[in-house]
Write an enzyme that holds these catalytic residues in place. Structure first.
Site, PDB file in Angstrom:
ATOM      1  CD1 TRP A   1      -0.951   2.354   2.209  1.00 23.70           C
ATOM      2  CD2 TRP A   1      -2.832   1.736   1.176  1.00 23.70           C
ATOM      3  NE1 TRP A   1      -1.825   3.410   2.283  1.00 23.70           N
ATOM      4  CE2 TRP A   1      -2.994   3.056   1.658  1.00 23.70           C
ATOM      5  CE3 TRP A   1      -3.891   1.127   0.496  1.00 23.70           C
ATOM      6  CZ2 TRP A   1      -4.172   3.783   1.463  1.00 23.70           C
ATOM      7  CZ3 TRP A   1      -5.066   1.852   0.318  1.00 23.70           C
ATOM      8  CH2 TRP A   1      -5.192   3.166   0.801  1.00 23.70           C
TER       9      TRP A   1
ATOM     10  CG  ASP B   1      -1.124  11.413   2.268  1.00 26.33           C
ATOM     11  OD1 ASP B   1      -1.242  12.134   3.280  1.00 26.33           O
ATOM     12  OD2 ASP B   1      -2.060  10.732   1.810  1.00 26.33           O
TER      13      ASP B   1
ATOM     14  CD  GLN C   1       2.372   8.993   5.153  1.00 28.14           C
ATOM     15  OE1 GLN C   1       1.601   8.777   6.074  1.00 28.14           O
ATOM     16  NE2 GLN C   1       3.639   9.323   5.372  1.00 28.14           N
TER      17      GLN C   1
ATOM     18  CD1 TRP D   1      -2.853   4.681   5.491  1.00 31.08           C
ATOM     19  CD2 TRP D   1      -3.843   3.857   7.324  1.00 31.08           C
ATOM     20  NE1 TRP D   1      -2.492   5.459   6.560  1.00 31.08           N
ATOM     21  CE2 TRP D   1      -3.081   4.976   7.698  1.00 31.08           C
ATOM     22  CE3 TRP D   1      -4.554   3.163   8.309  1.00 31.08           C
ATOM     23  CZ2 TRP D   1      -3.005   5.445   9.011  1.00 31.08           C
ATOM     24  CZ3 TRP D   1      -4.480   3.622   9.628  1.00 31.08           C
ATOM     25  CH2 TRP D   1      -3.708   4.746   9.958  1.00 31.08           C
TER      26      TRP D   1
ATOM     27  CB  THR E   1       1.704  13.589   5.161  1.00 30.83           C
ATOM     28  OG1 THR E   1       1.181  12.429   4.521  1.00 30.83           O
ATOM     29  CG2 THR E   1       1.927  14.676   4.137  1.00 30.83           C
TER      30      THR E   1
ATOM     31  NE  ARG F   1      -4.851  13.853   9.356  1.00 31.65           N
ATOM     32  CZ  ARG F   1      -5.998  13.930  10.012  1.00 31.65           C
ATOM     33  NH1 ARG F   1      -5.999  14.178  11.318  1.00 31.65           N
ATOM     34  NH2 ARG F   1      -7.151  13.762   9.386  1.00 31.65           N
ATOM     35  CG  ASP F   2      -1.225  16.038   6.552  1.00 30.48           C
ATOM     36  OD1 ASP F   2      -2.414  16.001   6.233  1.00 30.48           O
ATOM     37  OD2 ASP F   2      -0.618  15.041   7.020  1.00 30.48           O
TER      38      ASP F   2
ATOM     39  CD  GLU G   1      -6.897  13.983   5.828  1.00 36.29           C
ATOM     40  OE1 GLU G   1      -6.398  13.265   6.710  1.00 36.29           O
ATOM     41  OE2 GLU G   1      -7.464  13.538   4.816  1.00 36.29           O
TER      42      GLU G   1
ATOM     43  CG  ASP H   1     -10.577  13.542   6.856  1.00 33.61           C
ATOM     44  OD1 ASP H   1     -10.589  13.488   8.098  1.00 33.61           O
ATOM     45  OD2 ASP H   1     -10.250  12.573   6.132  1.00 33.61           O
TER      46      ASP H   1
END
Lengths: 639, 163
Positions: free
Chosen positions: A107, A110, A126, A134, A170, A233-234, A288, A321
């Site tokens: 898998w 990102d 990722q 995932w 990420t 995040r990110d 995101e 998201d």
């Protein structure tokens, strides 16, 4: 109060009675209280009714998305006579692409930290080293000289610290003025809190950047007050402020409002959170993979992330998201307080009508400034649209889109234009050129031999007579306002001036096909509007894959011919309308339109209009993405 | 003292009624209120769980139903040998739910990236439907399929609340 039934005993006898009365009174009181709470709950939900219209619209939008995703699938249960599709290994192995980036197995999601360093393009991503779904996320790594021919490298970062033991998520790279690299990324801590961490190459002299070191003082950022531990995040690439500090932005949400937080730093180790947000849009949910960068108003080149000035606009992009769409808007950045406002607030980031990089399967995109060629390049995660059982069986899941250059459309000033990087042309093998007039209601086979790896560039012109007839005829009903690629029935629905285009990955009998087409419609103002769509509804007879019809309106300026480019690469079709003003990436899983049986057709399904198509079709070579070996690296370094 | 006792009882009742209503309020926003409430109430963790917790309980139910269905499938090989092909496909599909969808959903929801949980939960419904379709209308698993589809729909609605 005297009760006639009361025994006339001493006080000892009276107390139990009073007790009984008190208890029953108490119970009554409690019952009343319970009733009060119950109705209070009811009235609370009525209060929420004040927000109802907003909630209903967004819920409807979401429901629209879920229905779209589920519709094809739930038909399975409805029609018990449709057998489940029997995937065999031949069909599944055909799905692997020839020239799109993907790891050897398992898998991917990102794109992370893309950059150019010492002659190599680096790509991180990722990655789940253990499964085709995932989970257990670490940073995969690969290098290339040209963004097309890749060599896989060992995993760059694993989940080996408390601050990223639940996931190395990420992040983005920033170049310091001395040419060194800092990488900021999100870690999911041992307590599943989302934090930002700093990492840098262990050996700056290693052009392959094989090893990375995590800053011992990590995390450098933790969720600030008011932000939930799982809504942080990110981090983006940093840009320089006019005060000489570095500034980054990180997406989050406050209830259902998508926001982007801003931090300043001098050393990437300690940060100052600004009181202002870069931007916020209500009802868009969690943001995101926020991306923020300048684009030139006049020139076709890319700009370093720190560039600012009057000749520049700024793009804010976020991955929603809630809907799995990437949205962006063009606007103005105010460095003094780290805020940004859109040029057109009616299509603000994340609103359902706001612009998307791509109207198909395309998420978590991330751009970087390629200082090697002075361009801004966009990567994006292209997930699967099939069942996880198929992913497990074939042993892999997900692709990256072909990297695209991204610039402001200097002709409209209102949208971006994307185009596959030039270097993809190095994969072009033999070509065939065609100039065909296609009458209404015709399908023309295009003989190019093998048709699973193609690059098609085409120009279409609707016959002048047909156009004048339609525009001049008052009885031809305006339909542009009602039309949408998604809801108007796909490529079999015939209009006056469309649909026309190509059917890729089609069987001889068209039992499976993926049409990519223009649909030109008359608007209520008698002006023409053009839509660009990809119809995957008949791309496969299998019923365990998702088959939407994707697309959007595409701006066509006066005097422009209609142009499209299509990259066909097995289970992915990337379509670009009007030079990349509207882009559509689709995943398709034909069961018979595979290997030698996959064909190409040109079609014109319009009722009245004749169309002239001038186009070239190239056979595309494989990019021969290699597993890690010194040899493979050496071979590439010679290119 | 009577007042104290009454206060305590009132507090208890308030707490009971409003906790029960977290499950109820959540379940109201799902396509099958009754199923949702009964599944969540049947788990001891239900009364004190937040939305993530409720989602995880339902994913556990999906896991349980998957195991149950796999056992049923195994039993059918002997009883209905003529269905072998369809049973093989079902076995594969339900193993995907058990080994891919469920772990993915649990990890995603626990770590606050619910969209991957949504994918896993949707897929559970897809795999069940595909298995069912393999019997061409004469499935011995229909009621289990329907349960999986319903639970998947309810779970998905709750996972979406976490986005």
């Amino acid at each position: 109060m005297a009760d006639p039934n009361q025994e006339t005993h001493g006080p000892r006898r009276r107390r139990p009675f009073k007790g009984l009365l008190a208890v029953s009174f108490g119970l009554l009181f409690i019952a009343f209280y319970v009733a009060l709470i119950a109705t209070h709950d009811g009235s609370r939900s009525n209060d929420e009714g004040i927000d109802e219209t907003e909630t209903i619209t967004s819920r409807a939008r979401l429901a629209g998305v879920s229905e779209k995703r589920n519709d094809g699938l739930w038909k399975l249960s409805g029609d018990r006579n449709t057998p489940a599709f029997d995937w065999n290994n031949s069909m599944l192995s055909w799905q692997r692409t020839a020239f799109h980036f993907q790891p050897e197995q398992n898998w991917m999601n990102d794109p992370n930290g893309p950059l150019f360093y010492k002659g190599w393009y680096h790509f991180f991503y990722q990655y789940n080293p253990n499964a085709a779904v995932w989970g257990d996320i670490v940073w995969g790594h690969a290098v290339s000289r040209d963004l097309i021919h890749w060599v896989h490298l060992p995993i760059a970062m694993v989940a080996d610290q408390w601050y990223d033991s639940n996931g190395v998520w990420t992040g983005s790279a920033t170049f310091l003025p001395d040419g060194s690299i800092v990488m900021l990324y999100t870690g999911s801590t041992d307590k599943a809190v989302q934090v930002q961490n700093l990492a840098y190459p262990e050996d700056p002299n290693d052009p392959l950047l094989l090893k990375w070191v995590k800053f011992p003082g990590n995390p450098v950022l933790v969720p600030p007050p008011g932000i939930l531990p799982k809504d942080f995040r990110d981090p983006t690439t940093a840009w320089k402020t006019s005060e000489g500090k570095w500034r980054i932005t990180i997406g989050s949400k406050l209830n259902k409002t998508g926001i982007s937080l801003v931090y300043d730093t001098i050393d990437f180790k300690t940060y100052e959170k600004l009181d202002t947000l870069l931007h916020r849009v209500p009802n868009t949910g969690m943001w995101e993979c926020v991306d923020f960068y300048p684009v030139s108003k006049t020139a076709g080149n890319g700009l370093d992330t720190s560039v600012n000035g009057p000749a520049v606009k700024h793009i804010v992009k976020a991955s929603m998201d809630d809907t799995r769409f990437d949205h962006y808007a063009v606007g103005t950045y105010f460095d003094s307080n780290g805020t940004w406002i859109p040029d057109d607030p009616t299509i603000d980031v994340g609103m359902s009508a706001s612009l998307r990089y791509d109207y198909g399967k395309f998420y978590a995109s991330k751009s970087f400034y390629d200082q090697n060629k002075g361009r801004r390049v966009l990567w994006s995660w292209i997930g699967e649209s099939d069942s996880e059982a198929s992913d497990v069986q074939k042993g892999w899941s997900s692709l990256q889109g072909i990297p695209r250059t991204v610039v402001l459309d200097t002709k409209t000033g209102k949208n971006l234009v994307q185009w596959p990087v030039e270097e993809i042309k190095s994969l072009r093998l033999s070509s065939k050129q065609f100039d065909l007039e296609v009458g209404p209601g015709s399908v023309v086979p295009v003989d190019v031999g093998s048709a699973a790896q193609l690059d098609i560039e085409a120009e279409f012109e609707i016959n002048k007579e047909s156009l004048e007839k339609i525009l001049g005829n008052a009885s031809v009903v305006a339909e542009a306002e009602e039309f949408s690629c998604e809801k108007s029935g796909g490529s079999t629905v015939r209009g006056a001036l469309g649909p026309f285009g190509f059917s890729v990955l089609a069987t001889e009998s068209l039992s499976e096909q993926t049409p990519v087409y223009f649909y030109v419609a008359k608007g209520t103002d008698s002006e023409l509007k053009t839509f660009f769509c990809t119809d995957t509804s008949r791309s496969s007879v299998a019923n365990d894959v998702v088959k939407p019809i994707y697309g959007s309106i595409v701006p066509v300026l006066k005097g422009e011919k209609l142009t499209m480019r299509i990259l066909v690469d097995h289970s992915i079709v990337e379509a670009f309308g009007q030079g990349g003003r509207t882009c559509i990436t689709s995943r398709v899983y034909p069961t018979t339109a595979i290997y030698g049986a996959a064909k190409l057709f040109l079609f014109n399904n319009a009722l009245d209009a004749t169309v002239t198509a001038s186009f070239t079709v190239w056979q595309m070579n494989s990019a021969f993405i290699h597993p890690y070996s010194d040899e493979a690296v050496r071979a590439l370094s010679r290119t | 003292m009577m007042m104290m006792m009454m206060m305590k009882v009132m507090m208890m009742v308030t707490v009971m009624v409003s906790e029960g209503s977290i499950i109820e309020q959540t379940c109201k926003e799902t396509p099958d209120f009754n199923l949702c409430v009964s599944l969540l109430n049947s788990d001891p963790r239900g009364s004190s769980a937040d939305t993530s917790g409720l989602a995880l309980i339902l994913i556990d139910k999906i896991k349980g139903l998957t195991t149950k269905t796999l056992n049923e499938i195994n039993g059918l090989y002997k009883k209905r040998p003529e269905l072998k092909r369809a049973l093989d496909e079902c076995s594969r599909r339900y193993k995907t739910i058990l080994n891919a969808d469920v772990p993915e959903a649990i990890e995603a929801i626990s770590k606050g990236v619910p969209k991957f949980g949504e994918d896993g939960v949707i897929d559970a419904g897809v795999e069940a439907s595909v298995c069912e379709g393999g019997f061409k209308g004469k499935s011995p698993l229909t009621s289990l399929t329907k349960s999986m589809q319903k639970i998947s729909n309810v779970t998905r609605a709750i996972v979406r609340m976490l986005l």
